[in-house]
Design a protein around this motif. Structure first.
Motif, PDB file in Angstrom:
ATOM      1  N   GLY A   1       0.816  -1.216   0.000  1.00 49.05           N
ATOM      2  CA  GLY A   1       0.000   0.000   0.000  1.00 49.05           C
ATOM      3  C   GLY A   1       0.842   1.255   0.000  1.00 49.05           C
ATOM      4  N   ASP A   2       1.912   1.259   0.775  1.00 47.23           N
ATOM      5  CA  ASP A   2       2.814   2.415   0.791  1.00 47.23           C
ATOM      6  C   ASP A   2       3.436   2.641  -0.586  1.00 47.23           C
ATOM      7  OD1 ASP A   2       4.130   1.795   4.136  1.00 47.23           O
ATOM      8  OD2 ASP A   2       2.312   2.813   3.478  1.00 47.23           O
ATOM      9  N   MET A   3       3.841   1.573  -1.243  1.00 47.45           N
ATOM     10  CA  MET A   3       4.450   1.704  -2.575  1.00 47.45           C
ATOM     11  C   MET A   3       3.447   2.211  -3.608  1.00 47.45           C
ATOM     12  SD  MET A   3       7.576   1.112  -2.120  1.00 47.45           S
ATOM     13  CE  MET A   3       7.426   1.717  -0.442  1.00 47.45           C
ATOM     14  N   ILE A   4       2.199   1.753  -3.515  1.00 48.97           N
ATOM     15  CA  ILE A   4       1.153   2.260  -4.406  1.00 48.97           C
ATOM     16  C   ILE A   4       0.974   3.758  -4.187  1.00 48.97           C
ATOM     17  CG2 ILE A   4      -1.327   2.215  -4.908  1.00 48.97           C
ATOM     18  CD1 ILE A   4      -1.236  -0.804  -4.298  1.00 48.97           C
ATOM     19  N   PHE A   5       0.946   4.190  -2.934  1.00 51.79           N
ATOM     20  CA  PHE A   5       0.804   5.615  -2.628  1.00 51.79           C
ATOM     21  C   PHE A   5       1.956   6.423  -3.215  1.00 51.79           C
ATOM     22  CE2 PHE A   5       2.313   9.020   0.213  1.00 51.79           C
ATOM     23  CZ  PHE A   5       1.345   9.960  -0.094  1.00 51.79           C
ATOM     24  N   PHE A   6       3.192   6.016  -2.950  1.00 48.00           N
ATOM     25  CA  PHE A   6       4.330   6.789  -3.440  1.00 48.00           C
ATOM     26  C   PHE A   6       4.377   6.819  -4.967  1.00 48.00           C
ATOM     27  CE2 PHE A   6       6.091   5.830   0.875  1.00 48.00           C
ATOM     28  CZ  PHE A   6       6.050   7.143   1.317  1.00 48.00           C
ATOM     29  N   HIS A   7       4.041   5.707  -5.610  1.00 41.97           N
ATOM     30  CA  HIS A   7       4.009   5.686  -7.070  1.00 41.97           C
ATOM     31  C   HIS A   7       2.954   6.656  -7.593  1.00 41.97           C
ATOM     32  CE1 HIS A   7       4.324   4.212 -11.162  1.00 41.97           C
ATOM     33  NE2 HIS A   7       3.004   4.172 -11.181  1.00 41.97           N
ATOM     34  N   SER A   8       1.751   6.626  -7.013  1.00 42.87           N
ATOM     35  CA  SER A   8       0.683   7.505  -7.493  1.00 42.87           C
ATOM     36  C   SER A   8       0.969   8.963  -7.154  1.00 42.87           C
ATOM     37  CB  SER A   8      -0.671   7.087  -6.908  1.00 42.87           C
ATOM     38  OG  SER A   8      -0.728   7.360  -5.522  1.00 42.87           O
ATOM     39  N   TYR A   9       1.733   9.199  -6.104  1.00 42.64           N
ATOM     40  CA  TYR A   9       2.104  10.569  -5.734  1.00 42.64           C
ATOM     41  C   TYR A   9       3.119  11.129  -6.736  1.00 42.64           C
ATOM     42  CZ  TYR A   9       3.225  14.491  -2.721  1.00 42.64           C
ATOM     43  OH  TYR A   9       3.400  15.747  -2.208  1.00 42.64           O
ATOM     44  N   ARG A  10       4.111  10.328  -7.111  1.00 42.65           N
ATOM     45  CA  ARG A  10       5.155  10.768  -8.046  1.00 42.65           C
ATOM     46  C   ARG A  10       4.682  10.773  -9.487  1.00 42.65           C
ATOM     47  NH1 ARG A  10       9.118   6.847  -5.147  1.00 42.65           N
ATOM     48  NH2 ARG A  10       9.754   8.122  -3.391  1.00 42.65           N
ATOM     49  N   ARG A  11       3.809   9.837  -9.828  1.00 50.08           N
ATOM     50  CA  ARG A  11       3.331   9.695 -11.212  1.00 50.08           C
ATOM     51  C   ARG A  11       1.813   9.615 -11.235  1.00 50.08           C
ATOM     52  NH1 ARG A  11       7.592   5.333 -13.695  1.00 50.08           N
ATOM     53  NH2 ARG A  11       9.376   6.735 -13.628  1.00 50.08           N
ATOM     54  N   PRO A  12       1.150  10.767 -11.103  1.00 52.14           N
ATOM     55  CA  PRO A  12      -0.316  10.744 -11.159  1.00 52.14           C
ATOM     56  C   PRO A  12      -0.785  10.087 -12.459  1.00 52.14           C
ATOM     57  CG  PRO A  12       0.465  12.893 -10.465  1.00 52.14           C
ATOM     58  CD  PRO A  12       1.682  12.100 -10.898  1.00 52.14           C
TER      59      PRO A  12
ATOM     60  N   VAL B   1      -4.595   4.411 -12.139  1.00 52.33           N
ATOM     61  CA  VAL B   1      -6.043   4.392 -11.945  1.00 52.33           C
ATOM     62  C   VAL B   1      -6.443   3.132 -11.182  1.00 52.33           C
ATOM     63  CG1 VAL B   1      -8.289   4.447 -13.065  1.00 52.33           C
ATOM     64  CG2 VAL B   1      -6.364   5.696 -14.063  1.00 52.33           C
ATOM     65  N   LEU B   2      -6.507   3.271  -9.892  1.00 54.12           N
ATOM     66  CA  LEU B   2      -7.007   2.234  -8.985  1.00 54.12           C
ATOM     67  C   LEU B   2      -7.796   2.951  -7.901  1.00 54.12           C
ATOM     68  CD1 LEU B   2      -3.779   0.127  -8.348  1.00 54.12           C
ATOM     69  CD2 LEU B   2      -5.731  -0.556  -9.722  1.00 54.12           C
ATOM     70  N   ASP B   3      -8.998   2.567  -7.681  1.00 52.92           N
ATOM     71  CA  ASP B   3      -9.791   3.224  -6.642  1.00 52.92           C
ATOM     72  C   ASP B   3      -9.099   3.132  -5.288  1.00 52.92           C
ATOM     73  OD1 ASP B   3     -13.063   2.368  -7.953  1.00 52.92           O
ATOM     74  OD2 ASP B   3     -11.714   4.020  -8.425  1.00 52.92           O
ATOM     75  N   ILE B   4      -8.447   2.013  -5.018  1.00 53.02           N
ATOM     76  CA  ILE B   4      -7.782   1.871  -3.720  1.00 53.02           C
ATOM     77  C   ILE B   4      -6.630   2.859  -3.596  1.00 53.02           C
ATOM     78  CG2 ILE B   4      -8.478  -0.499  -3.298  1.00 53.02           C
ATOM     79  CD1 ILE B   4      -5.678  -1.360  -4.249  1.00 53.02           C
ATOM     80  N   ALA B   5      -5.951   3.164  -4.686  1.00 54.86           N
ATOM     81  CA  ALA B   5      -4.858   4.135  -4.639  1.00 54.86           C
ATOM     82  C   ALA B   5      -5.398   5.538  -4.369  1.00 54.86           C
ATOM     83  CB  ALA B   5      -4.064   4.119  -5.937  1.00 54.86           C
ATOM     84  N   ARG B   6      -6.539   5.870  -4.975  1.00 60.03           N
ATOM     85  CA  ARG B   6      -7.140   7.189  -4.740  1.00 60.03           C
ATOM     86  C   ARG B   6      -7.551   7.319  -3.278  1.00 60.03           C
ATOM     87  NH1 ARG B   6     -12.141   9.068  -8.287  1.00 60.03           N
ATOM     88  NH2 ARG B   6     -11.529   7.061  -9.107  1.00 60.03           N
ATOM     89  N   ASP B   7      -8.132   6.266  -2.748  1.00 58.07           N
ATOM     90  CA  ASP B   7      -8.509   6.286  -1.338  1.00 58.07           C
ATOM     91  C   ASP B   7      -7.289   6.420  -0.445  1.00 58.07           C
ATOM     92  OD1 ASP B   7     -11.146   6.026  -2.013  1.00 58.07           O
ATOM     93  OD2 ASP B   7     -11.365   3.975  -1.258  1.00 58.07           O
ATOM     94  N   LEU B   8      -6.254   5.659  -0.726  1.00 60.83           N
ATOM     95  CA  LEU B   8      -5.043   5.700   0.085  1.00 60.83           C
ATOM     96  C   LEU B   8      -4.384   7.071   0.026  1.00 60.83           C
ATOM     97  CD1 LEU B   8      -2.988   4.251   1.849  1.00 60.83           C
ATOM     98  CD2 LEU B   8      -1.866   3.471  -0.236  1.00 60.83           C
ATOM     99  N   ARG B   9      -4.317   7.656  -1.181  1.00 58.41           N
ATOM    100  CA  ARG B   9      -3.707   8.979  -1.331  1.00 58.41           C
ATOM    101  C   ARG B   9      -4.502  10.017  -0.536  1.00 58.41           C
ATOM    102  NH1 ARG B   9      -1.325  11.871  -6.689  1.00 58.41           N
ATOM    103  NH2 ARG B   9      -0.953  13.862  -5.695  1.00 58.41           N
ATOM    104  N   LYS B  10      -5.806  10.005  -0.656  1.00 63.02           N
ATOM    105  CA  LYS B  10      -6.634  10.960   0.079  1.00 63.02           C
ATOM    106  C   LYS B  10      -6.472  10.764   1.583  1.00 63.02           C
ATOM    107  CE  LYS B  10      -9.773  14.143   0.488  1.00 63.02           C
ATOM    108  NZ  LYS B  10      -9.449  15.539   0.213  1.00 63.02           N
ATOM    109  N   LEU B  11      -6.451   9.524   2.023  1.00 66.90           N
ATOM    110  CA  LEU B  11      -6.282   9.235   3.442  1.00 66.90           C
ATOM    111  C   LEU B  11      -4.948   9.764   3.955  1.00 66.90           C
ATOM    112  CD1 LEU B  11      -7.293   7.779   6.009  1.00 66.90           C
ATOM    113  CD2 LEU B  11      -6.270   5.705   5.112  1.00 66.90           C
ATOM    114  N   ASN B  12      -3.871   9.521   3.202  1.00 67.36           N
ATOM    115  CA  ASN B  12      -2.552  10.004   3.614  1.00 67.36           C
ATOM    116  C   ASN B  12      -2.442  11.517   3.514  1.00 67.36           C
ATOM    117  OD1 ASN B  12      -1.012   7.706   4.468  1.00 67.36           O
ATOM    118  ND2 ASN B  12      -1.076   6.994   2.374  1.00 67.36           N
TER     119      ASN B  12
END
Length: 83
Positions: free
Chosen positions: A32-43, A46-57
């Protein structure tokens, strides 16, 4: 939540007050942490769980202060402690 229309429902009151509800179980642990950092660096991931995790963090990172009340452990504990 609003469609429930039940004053005894936590989801109902969260929706009425604009409080987001997250279920980060799919993003528990280091994956989950790696998904967050990847989506943060490279918007664009497209995964709903990544959007949720990013918003949560982001909520945790932008908070003026944080605190914890932990009953048990598991998924939620991991995300709160990362904040």
């Amino acid at each position: 939540g609003l469609m429930i229309d039940n004053p005894y429902s936590i989801l109902y009151h969260a929706a009425r007050n604009g409080i987001p509800i997250f279920c980060p179980a799919l993003t528990d642990g280091s994956v989950g942490d790696m998904i967050f950092f990847h989506s943060y660096r490279r918007p664009g991931l497209v995964l709903d769980i990544a959007r949720d995790l990013r918003k949560l963090n982001e909520i945790a990172m932008n908070a003026k202060s944080t605190g914890m009340v932990i009953l048990g452990g598991g998924v939620v504990k991991h995300h709160i402690c990362n904040a």
